[in-house]
Structure formats: C-alpha cells, structure tokens
Design an enzyme around this catalytic site. Sequence first.
Site, PDB file in Angstrom:
ATOM      1  N   ARG A  49     -14.946 -10.461 -15.663  1.00  0.00           N
ATOM      2  CA  ARG A  49     -14.825  -8.958 -14.182  1.00  0.00           C
ATOM      3  C   ARG A  49     -15.319  -7.960 -14.179  1.00  0.00           C
ATOM      4  NH1 ARG A  49     -12.670  -5.376 -17.583  1.00  0.00           N
ATOM      5  NH2 ARG A  49     -11.430  -6.846 -18.913  1.00  0.00           N
ATOM      6  N   TYR A 101      -4.744   1.418   9.064  1.00  0.00           N
ATOM      7  CA  TYR A 101      -4.048   0.526   9.142  1.00  0.00           C
ATOM      8  C   TYR A 101      -2.867   0.716   8.262  1.00  0.00           C
ATOM      9  CZ  TYR A 101      -2.336  -3.296   6.089  1.00  0.00           C
ATOM     10  OH  TYR A 101      -1.872  -4.072   5.415  1.00  0.00           O
ATOM     11  N   ASP A 172     -13.769   3.372   6.872  1.00  0.00           N
ATOM     12  CA  ASP A 172     -13.392   1.965   7.300  1.00  0.00           C
ATOM     13  C   ASP A 172     -13.695   1.199   8.378  1.00  0.00           C
ATOM     14  OD1 ASP A 172     -11.754  -0.102   7.763  1.00  0.00           O
ATOM     15  OD2 ASP A 172     -10.234   0.725   6.718  1.00  0.00           O
ATOM     16  N   LYS A 197     -11.710  -9.439   7.227  1.00  0.00           N
ATOM     17  CA  LYS A 197     -11.165  -9.401   8.791  1.00  0.00           C
ATOM     18  C   LYS A 197     -12.883 -10.653   8.657  1.00  0.00           C
ATOM     19  CE  LYS A 197      -7.555  -7.371   8.338  1.00  0.00           C
ATOM     20  NZ  LYS A 197      -6.394  -7.632   7.538  1.00  0.00           N
TER      21      LYS A 197
HETATM   22  O1  P1T Z   1      -5.493  -6.457   4.213  1.00  0.00           O
HETATM   23  P1  P1T Z   1      -7.578  -5.659   2.836  1.00  0.00           P
HETATM   24  O2  P1T Z   1      -8.057  -7.038   2.787  1.00  0.00           O
HETATM   25  O3  P1T Z   1      -6.162  -5.376   1.922  1.00  0.00           O
HETATM   26  O4  P1T Z   1      -7.407  -4.758   3.940  1.00  0.00           O
HETATM   27  C1  P1T Z   1      -6.562  -3.582   3.934  1.00  0.00           C
HETATM   28  C2  P1T Z   1      -6.888  -3.123   5.320  1.00  0.00           C
HETATM   29  C3  P1T Z   1      -7.630  -1.936   5.697  1.00  0.00           C
HETATM   30  N1  P1T Z   1      -8.642  -1.323   6.631  1.00  0.00           N
HETATM   31  C4  P1T Z   1      -8.183  -2.481   7.713  1.00  0.00           C
HETATM   32  C5  P1T Z   1      -8.611  -1.370   9.071  1.00  0.00           C
HETATM   33  C6  P1T Z   1      -7.275  -3.346   8.242  1.00  0.00           C
HETATM   34  O5  P1T Z   1      -6.711  -3.717   9.374  1.00  0.00           O
HETATM   35  C7  P1T Z   1      -6.957  -4.093   6.484  1.00  0.00           C
HETATM   36  C8  P1T Z   1      -5.883  -4.863   6.600  1.00  0.00           C
HETATM   37  N2  P1T Z   1      -5.005  -5.210   8.318  1.00  0.00           N
HETATM   38  C9  P1T Z   1      -4.239  -6.112   8.412  1.00  0.00           C
HETATM   39  C10 P1T Z   1      -3.975  -6.773   7.570  1.00  0.00           C
HETATM   40  C11 P1T Z   1      -4.424  -6.174   9.655  1.00  0.00           C
HETATM   41  O6  P1T Z   1      -3.068  -7.031  10.364  1.00  0.00           O
HETATM   42  O7  P1T Z   1      -3.826  -4.873  10.641  1.00  0.00           O
END
Ligand code: P1T
Length: 389
Positions: A49, A101, A172, A197
Amino acid sequence: MRPPDFETLAVHAGIEPDPLTGAVMTPIYQTSTYAQSAPGEHKGYDYSRSDNPTRTVLQAQLAALEGGSRALVYASGLAATDCVLNLLRSGDHVIASDDLYGGTFRLLEYVAKPRGIETSFIAMNEASVRAALKPNTRLVWFESPTNPLLKVIDIEAVARIASEHGALCAVDNTFLSPYFQNPLKLGAHLVMHSMTKYINGHSDVIMGCLIFNDRPIPWADKGLYERLKFLQNAVGGVPAPMDCFLALRGIKTLALRMKRHEENALQVAAWLEAHPKIERVIYPGLASHPGHALACRQARGHGGMLSFFPRAKLPQVPCFLSDLKLFTLAESLGGVESLIEHPAIMTHASIPPERRAEIGITDNLIRCSVGIESARDLIDDLDRALAKI
Ligand code: P1T
C-alpha cells in the site's frame, strides 16, 4: 542537449532493465509485503500500500510524460481526485467548472460538501473565476476540454488567478492526455488523469494519477508531495501491481494511439457537421468550435472526443445508439475501440436534471470516443444508423 521527444519518453522514461535479471519489461511485483533483515531494515519497500516497485516505475514515467517532478497513482481517477480534496479542511471553498465528469460532480457535491467543503460550479473563464473567489478558496478544479461539452478553458489564465489568490489550480487532463497538453507547463499546480482512459488506452484497467512539481502548499506547513504521498498511503486507494504493468504497457503506444484518435475524430466530426440530420457537432478541432483558437494555443492537438446533437427527440436517440454496430454503447472513453454514450442517462446521470438543462446536457446530446479503427468504417456505421432516424 535536446530533451527527448514524447514518443521516446513513452517507451523509455523511468524504465531500466530489471537489475536482478535484466528483464526488459518491468516485472509485476505481485506481492503485498517484503522481507526485512531486521525490524525496519529493508530494501526500500515494506508494504505494497505504501510502495510497490512496479508502481514506482509507472509513477516515474508519468511524471516525465507530463513534465512534472512527481507522480502518484491511485485505484481510480476519482480516488486521485479524492486525495486532492483531502488536502482541504471543513470550511474551505472550491471553484469548479460547471461542465465536468458526473462522478467528479458527485464527489464534490455529495461527499465533500457534507464534510464542509463547498464548491461553486461556474461557467469558467477569467472573469467568472475572479467573481467566484472567496477568502477561503483553496482549489480551482476543471477539465479542458470538459466532459461532455468539450468547452475549452484558458489554463494559463485560470492558473494565474488561482496562484495570485494562494489557491491550487488542478486540471483534469484526461481528454487530451499528456501527448496533446501539459497543464503544468501552463502554470497549473496539479494534473489529474483518469488513466482508465487514454493513458492505459485498452479499456481493461481502472486507475488514476496526480502529477505535479513539488511545492509548498500555500496554506499548510507541508509540501505537496509530502502531503499527497502521506494521503496515498493513509487513504489507501492504490492500484494493483498487475494494473500498473498494464498501464506501463499501454503507455508505450500512447503517442501512436493519440495521433490516430485525433485523425479519426477530425474526419468523423467534419462528416457529422455536414450531415443534414445533425444539429451541431462539438469538437475543438473544428473551426466552428468557439474555443478552437484557444485550443490551438494551449494544446498540440484536439484528441478523440466529440459530442453532437442529432435532430431527434429522446425516444429516437437510444434507438440510434443501439443500431450502431462498430461504436459500442458504453460508458468510458479513450480505448482503442470506438465508444458512444448518452450523457443524460449514463455518465452524467448523477447531475440533477435541472442543472443538466442549465449547462446544456440535453436529451439529444451524444458523446463519442472515436477509436483507432478505420475512419471510413466508423462513418459508414454512423451513416447507416442515422438513416433510420
Ligand atoms: O472512472 P475513473 O477512473 O474513476 O475516472 C473518473 C473520471 C475523471 N475525469 C474524467 C474527465 C472522466 O471522464 C472520468 C471518468 N469518465 C467516465 C467514466 C466517462 O464515461 O465519462
């Protein structure tokens, strides 16, 4: 000497053959704990961790790609965002862009707010950020381009305002990846990615990261790295070694993938824009996008995300989405395969309907993550499904 180009960093930065065996690929250190020769005496790792060698390599590579001195990875993008919010205390104030998001909105509004951290969600530009500042504003948070409306926000201008106020500016950068945009070089203090992504790029890992240059936190006696590293371990939302390996593997082709995503997105966007059944296309790479000039100034490309409004009412929109064969109807984005989704029902359902209406997330808004397939095949697929509307 000239610093290495991105393509070279994506293959080599932070990566050395394994000192024990010479293995060229970073080993997956699938272990939770490490033998100690005497209490407290170990080779730099005591519990996974806190630190894990596969994760260490990934963090070094991410820092190099974004041009930061430090990177920390987390079990998801939202876990990374939560660690930034954990820098704040009850009574602190956040300014965030109104379009972001849905999960980030949920975290700010339904998790941070009950803990006493208020967020002002604003249509973000220089004037609106200045107007929203309060004496207790500690953090300005935004995406650029935003999810799902692809608004382009002036990173340099907003970061300057945040700095002057003694607040942190966090961007972000998920939609463009470090291949196209480096917010730290524009003055932002923190970059966050949902690595789920583009960075991982193969729709098989959930992961997030923070990348930054170590600096004092304006309102605390600790540095950013010391505090965030403490929080990574203390909160514990860390990724597994196997997932770190998969991300390392994905990153090697990040430059190739991003180039192709962009080429395809531009073709699909231009085709949609000329289609009589399409009301409007939003893609920062199109000259018609109001943020096109700014996007060209602050980024090296426009990525693979686009949104559009077909001339259709709600019942027809889900039928159109289900009729597609190559575009998979699914949440998420940034994988090699094309994905399509309905933000109001899917990714942004956690935003209350009246707020969605205010921002412009209407029932005929469709968001598309253009993959690396043949653009001609993708356009044929859209053409077939649009014919049925
Ligand atoms: O899903 P996660 O890895 O926790 O990330 C969240 C997140 C943060 N910032 C942006 C710009 C994002 O697009 C996302 C996650 N987005 C999707 C799952 C979506 O389909 O838009």
